[in-house]
Design an enzyme around this catalytic site. Structure first.
Site, PDB file in Angstrom:
ATOM      1  N   GLU A  90     -52.920   6.339  33.728  1.00  0.00           N
ATOM      2  CA  GLU A  90     -53.066   4.760  33.360  1.00  0.00           C
ATOM      3  C   GLU A  90     -51.666   4.235  33.272  1.00  0.00           C
ATOM      4  O   GLU A  90     -51.560   2.983  33.426  1.00  0.00           O
ATOM      5  CB  GLU A  90     -54.047   4.845  32.230  1.00  0.00           C
ATOM      6  CG  GLU A  90     -55.480   5.142  32.332  1.00  0.00           C
ATOM      7  CD  GLU A  90     -56.369   4.918  31.183  1.00  0.00           C
ATOM      8  OE1 GLU A  90     -55.633   5.727  30.155  1.00  0.00           O
ATOM      9  OE2 GLU A  90     -57.118   4.159  30.944  1.00  0.00           O
ATOM     10  N   ASP A  91     -50.772   5.156  32.343  1.00  0.00           N
ATOM     11  CA  ASP A  91     -49.660   4.409  31.784  1.00  0.00           C
ATOM     12  C   ASP A  91     -48.501   5.556  32.223  1.00  0.00           C
ATOM     13  O   ASP A  91     -48.071   6.335  31.305  1.00  0.00           O
ATOM     14  CB  ASP A  91     -49.661   4.177  30.400  1.00  0.00           C
ATOM     15  CG  ASP A  91     -48.497   3.408  29.808  1.00  0.00           C
ATOM     16  OD1 ASP A  91     -47.831   2.805  30.678  1.00  0.00           O
ATOM     17  OD2 ASP A  91     -48.197   3.606  28.717  1.00  0.00           O
TER      18      ASP A  91
END
Length: 458
Positions: free
Chosen positions: A166-167
């Protein structure tokens, strides 16, 4: 699937950069250095708290903090799991994996995130394969708490992998282990711990690790020239030393290849180690338009290494083989891969030019059964992770001094080759002692006059 310390394909350190105290290194100079261990980590008071001698008191003190985790093998994540952490507040994250309470819920979570488009299918496949292989390996151990260990460690592992998808985390040339708000170091330790058969694991010449610690306290640098077996090498080293030399275990710096800081299944484990990140020479031209960027990045990493060594009290691990050991295709026997003389010589020159006393030791690892690499070097990211429960070994031999070998040679290149061969021969000698102890079932009886085996955690 763990981190790996030296790149699965790191080959050579190129040339040694000249670094002066007045040089301006742009981004490199702005990166904070590790504090000198003599004034912080390895202070006199710390040395008194962690004496190297294996006295009863020191063993009790070291093991008291570890016994619960070692018995359970359950991931401890400090303040990094649960509600209210910086990460959970800042990212409004899904708790798909952390909230799972059964194997079925965990695997269903992988499918749900894939179907929702938040998890790439290839990463999802790797996560499920990782779960199944880890599950089978922990069950091999016969641990009565295997179900609890598997679910606890894999919920955290899958959550960390998903978080990075996600990040994505970006590694600096010199990466310091992330210990808070989530303790990635202990996460990696407790993930690999259930895979190590401590009853069939051994450390060679433990007294030399104590000598290293004393040198570090005096401000000296240590370089370890090692073979390289698995992505789990850093965790195995730290697990075998944590009861006697926890400061070395936690503060070792690994020369790491780009694959272990880009592979989604590796990255969370790599984040828990101190790394000097380089691009592998073997993969330098995989994408021609990126080759120049990779060369510049390697130069920055070498400058970081030079600056660290100038500060003193550093312990750096490097595998000059250019990759992991692999079995002979015909005999199926495992042997340490040959060392690259330019890598060994560059490390020697970096240590000598630092202005700080330096010592270079041959280190041997035997842990390929836990997480063997693919039989062939693979260009693509995303190798299959095979995992098993097995005994492991770690050994070190006395330092090897260049001037004692080079004096016999007029040709500098021949001297460098002889110096490298001396390290390789020592690593091989130690390797076969560990092999006799672990695979030959000779145990402590495999000790020789030059390699004294022990099980310091007992």
């Amino acid at each position: 699937m763990l981190l790996l310390s030296v790149s699965p394909q790191h080959h050579t350190l190129f040339s040694v950069p000249r670094v002066s105290s007045s040089s301006s290194l742009s981004s490199s100079s702005r990166l904070p250095l590790l504090p000198k261990l003599t004034s912080s980590i390895f202070s006199r008071s710390t040395a008194r708290r962690f004496p190297c001698a294996l006295t009863f008191a020191s063993k009790v003190r070291s093991m008291a903090e570890l016994v619960e985790d070692k018995e359970a093998g359950v991931a401890v994540v400090a303040s990094g799991s649960g509600e209210g952490t910086e990460e959970s507040k800042g990212l409004n994250r899904s708790h798909t994996f952390l909230d799972a309470r059964t194997e079925e819920a965990l695997l269903a979570g992988i499918r749900e995130e894939t179907e929702a488009g938040r998890l790439p299918p290839n990463v999802a496949s790797g996560m499920e394969e990782l779960y199944q292989n880890y599950r089978n390996a922990v069950f091999q151990s016969g641990n009565p708490r295997a179900d609890e260990i598997i679910l606890s460690n894999m919920t955290v592992a899958l959550d960390r992998i998903f978080l990075d998808v996600e990040d994505p985390f970006v590694f600096e040339p010199h990466h310091k282990a992330l210990r808070e708000p989530f303790d990635y170091y202990m996460f990696g330790q407790n993930y690999i711990r259930p895979l190590v058969d401590f009853s069939n694991s051994y450390v060679g010449n433990i007294s030399l690790f104590c000598d290293m610690e004393e040198k570090l306290q005096q401000g000296h640098n240590i370089v370890l020239i090692s073979n390289h077996q698995t992505e789990a090498d850093p965790a195995v080293i730290a697990l075998l030393l944590e009861s006697t030399n926890p400061l070395i275990a936690e503060n070792m710096i690994y020369v790491a290849g780009d694959r272990v800081v880009t592979d989604p299944l590796c990255k969370p484990f790599s984040m828990g180690r101190n790394l000097l990140c380089v691009y592998s020479k073997k993969h330098m031209n995989d994408v021609p338009e990126l080759a120049e960027m990779k060369r510049r990045a390697n130069t920055r990493s070498l400058k970081e290494m030079a600056l660290l060594l100038r500060a003193g009290s550093q312990i750096i691990w490097i595998a000059p083989s250019g990759g992991r050991d692999r079995p002979d295709p015909l005999t199926k026997e495992w042997h340490p891969a040959p060392f690259d003389a330019s890598s060994v010589d560059n490390m020697r020159r970096l240590a000598e030019h630092s202005g700080v006393p330096g010592h270079i030791y041959p280190l041997t690892l035997m842990c390929h059964d836990i997480m063997p690499p693919p039989l062939q070097v693979e260009k693509e990211i995303g190798e299959k992770r095979l995992i098993s429960f097995h005994g492991t070994g770690l050994s070190v031999a006395p330092e090897i001094k260049f001037h004692e070998i080079a004096g016999s040679y007029e040709n500098p290149d021949e001297a460098k080759e002889a110096y490298t061969q001396a390290f390789y021969n020592s690593v091989v000698e130690q390797y076969y002692v560990l092999n006799s102890a672990i695979h030959g079932k000779q145990g402590l009886g495999a000790s020789t006059p030059t390699v004294s085996l022990s099980q310091p955690w007992n």
